[in-house]
Design an enzyme around this catalytic site. Sequence first.
Site, PDB file in Angstrom:
ATOM      1  N   ASN A 115       0.866  -1.188   0.000  1.00  0.00           N
ATOM      2  CA  ASN A 115       0.000   0.000   0.000  1.00  0.00           C
ATOM      3  C   ASN A 115       0.898   1.232   0.000  1.00  0.00           C
ATOM      4  O   ASN A 115       1.558   1.512   0.986  1.00  0.00           O
ATOM      5  CB  ASN A 115      -0.881  -0.035   1.265  1.00  0.00           C
ATOM      6  CG  ASN A 115      -1.676   1.252   1.446  1.00  0.00           C
ATOM      7  OD1 ASN A 115      -1.837   2.034   0.510  1.00  0.00           O
ATOM      8  ND2 ASN A 115      -2.170   1.464   2.666  1.00  0.00           N
ATOM      9  N   LYS A 168       0.041   4.290  -0.081  1.00  0.00           N
ATOM     10  CA  LYS A 168      -0.567   5.474   0.564  1.00  0.00           C
ATOM     11  C   LYS A 168      -0.374   6.687  -0.354  1.00  0.00           C
ATOM     12  O   LYS A 168      -0.446   6.546  -1.567  1.00  0.00           O
ATOM     13  CB  LYS A 168       0.015   5.696   1.955  1.00  0.00           C
ATOM     14  CG  LYS A 168       0.036   4.427   2.794  1.00  0.00           C
ATOM     15  CD  LYS A 168       0.308   4.680   4.231  1.00  0.00           C
ATOM     16  CE  LYS A 168       0.455   3.350   4.958  1.00  0.00           C
ATOM     17  NZ  LYS A 168       0.259   3.442   6.369  1.00  0.00           N
ATOM     18  N   HIS A 203      -9.419   0.972   5.037  1.00  0.00           N
ATOM     19  CA  HIS A 203      -8.122   1.105   5.718  1.00  0.00           C
ATOM     20  C   HIS A 203      -8.307   2.007   6.940  1.00  0.00           C
ATOM     21  O   HIS A 203      -9.092   2.957   6.916  1.00  0.00           O
ATOM     22  CB  HIS A 203      -7.088   1.700   4.752  1.00  0.00           C
ATOM     23  CG  HIS A 203      -5.700   1.657   5.287  1.00  0.00           C
ATOM     24  ND1 HIS A 203      -5.226   2.587   6.187  1.00  0.00           N
ATOM     25  CD2 HIS A 203      -4.681   0.772   5.070  1.00  0.00           C
ATOM     26  CE1 HIS A 203      -3.977   2.272   6.497  1.00  0.00           C
ATOM     27  NE2 HIS A 203      -3.629   1.178   5.838  1.00  0.00           N
ATOM     28  N   GLU A 224      -6.656   4.362   8.097  1.00  0.00           N
ATOM     29  CA  GLU A 224      -6.443   5.805   7.860  1.00  0.00           C
ATOM     30  C   GLU A 224      -7.684   6.433   7.248  1.00  0.00           C
ATOM     31  O   GLU A 224      -7.999   7.591   7.522  1.00  0.00           O
ATOM     32  CB  GLU A 224      -5.196   6.016   6.985  1.00  0.00           C
ATOM     33  CG  GLU A 224      -3.929   5.742   7.780  1.00  0.00           C
ATOM     34  CD  GLU A 224      -2.742   5.267   6.964  1.00  0.00           C
ATOM     35  OE1 GLU A 224      -2.750   5.375   5.728  1.00  0.00           O
ATOM     36  OE2 GLU A 224      -1.783   4.760   7.590  1.00  0.00           O
ATOM     37  N   GLU A 284      -5.370  -5.533  10.544  1.00  0.00           N
ATOM     38  CA  GLU A 284      -4.333  -4.513  10.748  1.00  0.00           C
ATOM     39  C   GLU A 284      -4.593  -3.792  12.068  1.00  0.00           C
ATOM     40  O   GLU A 284      -5.367  -2.830  12.114  1.00  0.00           O
ATOM     41  CB  GLU A 284      -4.386  -3.487   9.617  1.00  0.00           C
ATOM     42  CG  GLU A 284      -4.112  -4.050   8.251  1.00  0.00           C
ATOM     43  CD  GLU A 284      -3.460  -3.003   7.357  1.00  0.00           C
ATOM     44  OE1 GLU A 284      -2.319  -3.215   6.963  1.00  0.00           O
ATOM     45  OE2 GLU A 284      -4.096  -1.964   7.097  1.00  0.00           O
ATOM     46  N   GLY A 313       2.497   1.640  10.854  1.00  0.00           N
ATOM     47  CA  GLY A 313       3.449   2.748  10.734  1.00  0.00           C
ATOM     48  C   GLY A 313       4.176   3.077  12.034  1.00  0.00           C
ATOM     49  O   GLY A 313       4.813   4.124  12.137  1.00  0.00           O
ATOM     50  N   SER A 371       3.532  -2.742  10.305  1.00  0.00           N
ATOM     51  CA  SER A 371       4.992  -2.764  10.472  1.00  0.00           C
ATOM     52  C   SER A 371       5.632  -4.081  10.030  1.00  0.00           C
ATOM     53  O   SER A 371       6.567  -4.577  10.667  1.00  0.00           O
ATOM     54  CB  SER A 371       5.373  -2.420  11.918  1.00  0.00           C
ATOM     55  OG  SER A 371       4.927  -1.106  12.227  1.00  0.00           O
TER      56      SER A 371
HETATM   57  C1  PEP Z   1      -0.623  -0.140   6.048  1.00  0.00           C
HETATM   58  O1  PEP Z   1      -0.569   0.983   5.563  1.00  0.00           O
HETATM   59  O2  PEP Z   1      -1.612  -0.840   5.805  1.00  0.00           O
HETATM   60  C2  PEP Z   1       0.479  -0.610   6.898  1.00  0.00           C
HETATM   61  C3  PEP Z   1       0.371  -1.800   7.424  1.00  0.00           C
HETATM   62  O3  PEP Z   1       1.545   0.235   7.070  1.00  0.00           O
HETATM   63  P1  PEP Z   1       2.985  -0.156   7.743  1.00  0.00           P
HETATM   64  O4  PEP Z   1       3.432  -1.428   7.089  1.00  0.00           O
HETATM   65  O5  PEP Z   1       3.867   1.002   7.418  1.00  0.00           O
HETATM   66  O6  PEP Z   1       2.747  -0.337   9.197  1.00  0.00           O
END
Ligand code: PEP
Length: 258
Positions: free
Chosen positions: A15, A17, A101, A103, A173, A179, A219
């Site tokens: 992803n 973003k 997601h 976010e 997630e 992040g 992460s």
């Molecule tokens: C994500 O954006 O779905 C995500 C898991 O980000 P990160 O891997 O940076 O934690």
Amino acid sequence: MAGAERGRTPLVVGNWKMFKTSGEGASFIRDLAEALSGVKDREIMVAPPFTGLYEAAQVAEGTCISIAAQDVFWEREGAYTGEVSATMLADLGVKAAIIGHSERRQYFGETDEWVAKKVCAALDHGLQPIICVGESEEEREAGATAEVLAEQVPVGLSLVRREDAGRVTLAYEPIWAIGTGKTADPGVAQEAISLVRREVADTLGAEAARMTRILYGGSVGPGNIDELMAQPDIDGVLVGGAGLQVGSFSRIVRFEKP
Ligand code: PEP
């Protein structure tokens, strides 16, 4: 028994973003395709911003990489300024859409009901929905993870017909891991993902739960991918930060099979 033995091909999704211009995305995909030559038995997707989708789909054509969008709107067309429909995405050669997601839930007020409508629109227009679910840090500390998943999963799947169940992917997630560099311990991720699978079974039936791929996200990087992919219910990963460089993303895709 691991997902692959149950017919669930591992899936790795990057992803992006709000990163990478269209040109940067295209050269990333070229380099990634080269870095992944010879990789088999796993599916690879990247999700550029809307502005990069056309170019990305053109460059990815004929490679092992397919293209996902980061969101989709539920109407086919109309006076919805700023939105993009599933038909428009499919027309570009996009194969999947990330939906719900954290976010989008956090900054744009996305609800489980919206997620359900977007999932339905994606399926109706040939896109594979990747539905994101997961609890916040406060919810985990309050012992409410199962409760959160028992709301997000059934509502998100509420408009899915049983015959479409095999085309849906979920991504667990935990918000506290996105992040932050704080990955869920593989055992903790496995436990939550088995709860997600149970919710899929309760909503769409045991056969659907057996077929549905459930990813882990939060992460993920080269240092933890192998241990995560060794868990029996983890069918792949959704990657943010580590998906922005070809080196780290290709190492994640090349996870070691247990
Ligand atoms: C994500 O954006 O779905 C995500 C898991 O980000 P990160 O891997 O940076 O934690």
